[in-house]
Motif scaffolding. Structure first.
Motif, short mmCIF file in Angstrom:
data_model
loop_
_atom_site.label_atom_id
_atom_site.label_comp_id
_atom_site.label_asym_id
_atom_site.label_seq_id
_atom_site.Cartn_x
_atom_site.Cartn_y
_atom_site.Cartn_z
N GLU A 25 0.85 -1.19 0.00
CA GLU A 25 0.00 0.00 0.00
C GLU A 25 0.88 1.24 0.00
OE1 GLU A 25 -3.84 -1.72 2.52
OE2 GLU A 25 -2.53 -0.19 3.39
N LEU A 26 0.46 2.22 -0.78
CA LEU A 26 1.20 3.47 -0.85
C LEU A 26 0.86 4.31 0.39
CD1 LEU A 26 0.52 4.15 -4.60
CD2 LEU A 26 2.72 3.53 -3.61
N ARG A 27 1.83 5.05 0.82
CA ARG A 27 1.61 5.85 2.04
C ARG A 27 0.79 7.10 1.70
NH1 ARG A 27 6.31 7.34 6.40
NH2 ARG A 27 4.91 8.23 7.95
N ALA A 28 -0.29 7.29 2.44
CA ALA A 28 -1.14 8.46 2.21
C ALA A 28 -0.45 9.71 2.74
CB ALA A 28 -2.48 8.29 2.92
N PRO A 29 -0.69 10.86 2.14
CA PRO A 29 -0.08 12.09 2.65
C PRO A 29 -0.53 12.39 4.08
CG PRO A 29 -1.51 12.56 0.76
CD PRO A 29 -1.53 11.09 0.96
N THR A 31 -1.32 15.09 5.35
CA THR A 31 -2.35 16.12 5.43
C THR A 31 -3.76 15.55 5.25
OG1 THR A 31 -2.01 16.50 3.07
CG2 THR A 31 -0.88 17.98 4.61
N LEU A 32 -3.89 14.29 4.84
CA LEU A 32 -5.20 13.75 4.47
C LEU A 32 -6.16 13.76 5.65
CD1 LEU A 32 -7.10 12.37 2.47
CD2 LEU A 32 -6.03 10.19 3.05
N ILE A 33 -5.73 13.20 6.78
CA ILE A 33 -6.63 13.12 7.93
C ILE A 33 -7.04 14.51 8.40
CG2 ILE A 33 -6.77 12.42 10.36
CD1 ILE A 33 -5.14 9.98 9.69
N ARG A 35 -7.24 17.20 6.67
CA ARG A 35 -8.18 17.77 5.70
C ARG A 35 -9.59 17.21 5.91
NH1 ARG A 35 -6.05 17.49 -0.39
NH2 ARG A 35 -8.25 17.80 -0.66
N VAL A 36 -9.67 15.91 6.13
CA VAL A 36 -10.98 15.29 6.31
C VAL A 36 -11.66 15.82 7.58
CG1 VAL A 36 -12.19 13.11 6.71
CG2 VAL A 36 -10.33 13.19 5.06
N MET A 37 -10.88 15.88 8.67
CA MET A 37 -11.46 16.37 9.93
C MET A 37 -11.90 17.83 9.81
SD MET A 37 -11.43 13.70 11.64
CE MET A 37 -12.14 14.37 13.11
N LYS A 39 -12.91 19.30 7.10
CA LYS A 39 -14.11 19.34 6.28
C LYS A 39 -15.35 18.93 7.08
CE LYS A 39 -15.23 20.00 1.91
NZ LYS A 39 -14.87 21.18 1.14
N ILE A 40 -15.17 17.90 7.94
CA ILE A 40 -16.28 17.44 8.78
C ILE A 40 -16.71 18.54 9.73
CG2 ILE A 40 -16.87 15.85 10.65
CD1 ILE A 40 -15.13 13.74 9.25
N ARG A 43 -18.63 21.20 7.89
CA ARG A 43 -20.00 20.80 7.57
C ARG A 43 -20.88 20.85 8.81
NH1 ARG A 43 -19.78 15.76 3.19
NH2 ARG A 43 -18.71 16.90 1.58
N GLU A 44 -20.32 20.47 9.95
CA GLU A 44 -21.10 20.51 11.19
C GLU A 44 -21.44 21.95 11.55
OE1 GLU A 44 -18.92 18.43 14.20
OE2 GLU A 44 -19.93 16.56 13.77
N MET B 1 -9.76 5.92 10.58
CA MET B 1 -9.27 6.55 9.37
C MET B 1 -7.80 6.22 9.14
SD MET B 1 -9.73 10.50 8.17
CE MET B 1 -10.99 10.81 9.38
N ASN B 6 -4.08 4.46 3.94
CA ASN B 6 -3.14 3.99 2.91
C ASN B 6 -3.87 3.16 1.85
OD1 ASN B 6 -1.11 5.25 4.30
ND2 ASN B 6 -0.36 3.38 5.29
N PHE B 9 -5.93 5.59 -0.32
CA PHE B 9 -5.07 6.42 -1.16
C PHE B 9 -4.42 5.60 -2.27
CE2 PHE B 9 -2.74 10.10 -2.21
CZ PHE B 9 -1.43 9.74 -2.47
N SER B 10 -3.97 4.40 -1.94
CA SER B 10 -3.35 3.52 -2.94
C SER B 10 -4.34 3.20 -4.05
CB SER B 10 -2.89 2.21 -2.31
OG SER B 10 -1.98 2.46 -1.27
N ARG B 14 -3.54 4.55 -7.87
CA ARG B 14 -3.24 3.60 -8.94
C ARG B 14 -4.22 3.72 -10.09
NH1 ARG B 14 -1.60 -0.90 -4.53
NH2 ARG B 14 0.56 -0.25 -4.37
N GLU B 23 -5.60 12.34 -3.47
CA GLU B 23 -5.87 12.85 -2.11
C GLU B 23 -7.28 13.42 -2.02
OE1 GLU B 23 -2.94 15.59 -0.67
OE2 GLU B 23 -3.83 15.68 1.33
N GLN B 27 -10.22 11.94 0.36
CA GLN B 27 -10.98 12.80 1.28
C GLN B 27 -12.47 12.58 1.08
OE1 GLN B 27 -10.02 17.15 1.50
NE2 GLN B 27 -12.19 17.41 1.08
N LEU B 31 -15.29 11.15 3.72
CA LEU B 31 -16.47 11.95 4.06
C LEU B 31 -17.74 11.12 3.85
CD1 LEU B 31 -15.49 15.44 2.60
CD2 LEU B 31 -15.70 14.80 5.00
#
Lengths: 160, 172
Positions: A25-29, A31-33, A35-37, A39-40, A43-44, B1, B6, B9-10, B14, B23, B27, B31
């Motif tokens: 699995e590729l490593r997620a950036p 900043t992802l988590i 960004r999601v939090m 956004k949540i 919205r709240e 989360m 990973n 995102f993967s 891909r 990304e 996201q 959501l």
């Protein structure tokens, strides 16, 4: 496609399948988590703005309740300060002065009403009826003239 | 989360081969998961659900540009025959001592450099275990086109990865 080609395709398919399935699995950036939090939360907040106070996030309810309590305390303190001894006296005197003016007006009106009543009792009935008719006629003439003037003004505006 | 970021995102990367878009798609997938939080909270199939969602979102994203990459898929194939593809291998000594991690990085890079028309069905077939018919239905193309694109994708991978001694025996 001959047998060799078919074998080649199958071998290639198996090899590609093996290589791709071994991919980690590729490593997620990072900043992802965040960004999601974010956004949540956004919205709240939007939902809270459109909804009632009971559905606001806890932080916002505490802040708003504190603000209202502070306003209430400020109003109480302000009222107490406003009604303190020196100011209270001058305020009541001001009200008293205004009330005296009103009493004067009331007395004047009372005198005029008494005068009208006396005149109505002393004057002739026929004279009173004629006066009423003249007043009524004058009133309706005024209305008629006023209406005519307004319609003339509108007509001129349209013409222009 | 954190457990699934990973994976999601993967899956997205891909398919779309663009880190920024992957990304954004990740996201969006999370959501959507948050909207179904009560159902997914203790569900062991949450990972599968997220992967499927990420796949669908990626395909929807690509569908906006599908006419472009479908139309030019033939053109890309013709160009590859003359394309001097260069991988990030310094010299033969480095290539000879490749570890699995480095090898995976090379394969990953080769996969992402595939044309979209070849990469997407290849990923759906080998990594999502979809059948040719399912892929054709998902992408809205003919079965023959799916098979052709997957075949070309494999050939392109074989041609590109042939540059790596050691991998050649696996992909012959």
């Amino acid at each position: 496609m001959n047998l060799n080609d078919q074998n080649d395709c199958e071998l290639l398919s198996a090899a590609v399948d093996r290589e791709l399935k071994q991919l980690p699995e590729l490593r997620a950036p990072e900043t992802l988590i965040a960004r999601v939090m974010s956004k949540i939360e956004q919205r709240e907040l939007t939902a809270a703005r459109n909804g009632s106070w009971m559905f606001w996030p806890l932080r916002w309810r505490i802040v708003s309740l504190s603000a209202v309590a502070m306003l209430f305390c400020a109003a109480c303190f302000g009222m107490h300060w406003f009604l303190s001894a020196p100011l209270k006296i001058s305020f009541v005197q001001q009200i008293d002065q205004n009330a005296s003016s009103l009493v004067f007006v009331w007395n004047t009106l009372s005198v005029l009403a008494d005068a009208v009543e006396l005149a109505l009792r002393r004057l002739d009935a026929r004279f009173l009826m004629l006066s009423a008719a003249l007043i009524g006629t004058a009133y309706f003439v005024c209305i008629g003239l006023g209406t005519m003037m307004v319609q003339t003004a509108i007509a001129r505006r349209k013409h222009l | 989360m954190r457990d699934y970021q990973n994976l999601v995102f993967s899956t997205a990367l891909r398919l779309v081969a663009n880190a920024a878009e992957a990304e954004d798609i990740s996201q969006e997938a999370f959501l959507k998961a948050f909207a179904h939080f009560d159902q997914l909270r203790n569900d062991p199939r949450a990972g599968g659900w997220l992967k499927k969602t990420a796949t669908n979102l990626s395909l929807n994203h690509l569908a906006r540009y599908r006419s472009r990459w479908t139309f030019f898929s033939e053109l890309f194939t013709a160009r590859e025959d003359h394309d001097e593809f260069e991988l990030d291998i310094a010299d033969e000594r480095v290539a000879e001592t490749l570890e699995q991690r480095e090898r995976s990085a090379v394969v990953e890079q080769a996969l992402q450099k595939l044309p979209t028309a070849q990469r997407v069905p290849l990923v759906l077939y080998h990594l999502d275990d979809m059948s040719y018919e399912e892929i054709a239905a998902q992408l809205g193309v003919s079965l023959g086109k799916v098979k052709t694109d997957i075949f070309r994708g494999r050939e392109t991978l074989r041609r590109k990865l042939r540059l790596i001694p050691g991998l050649e025996t696996h992909l012959r």
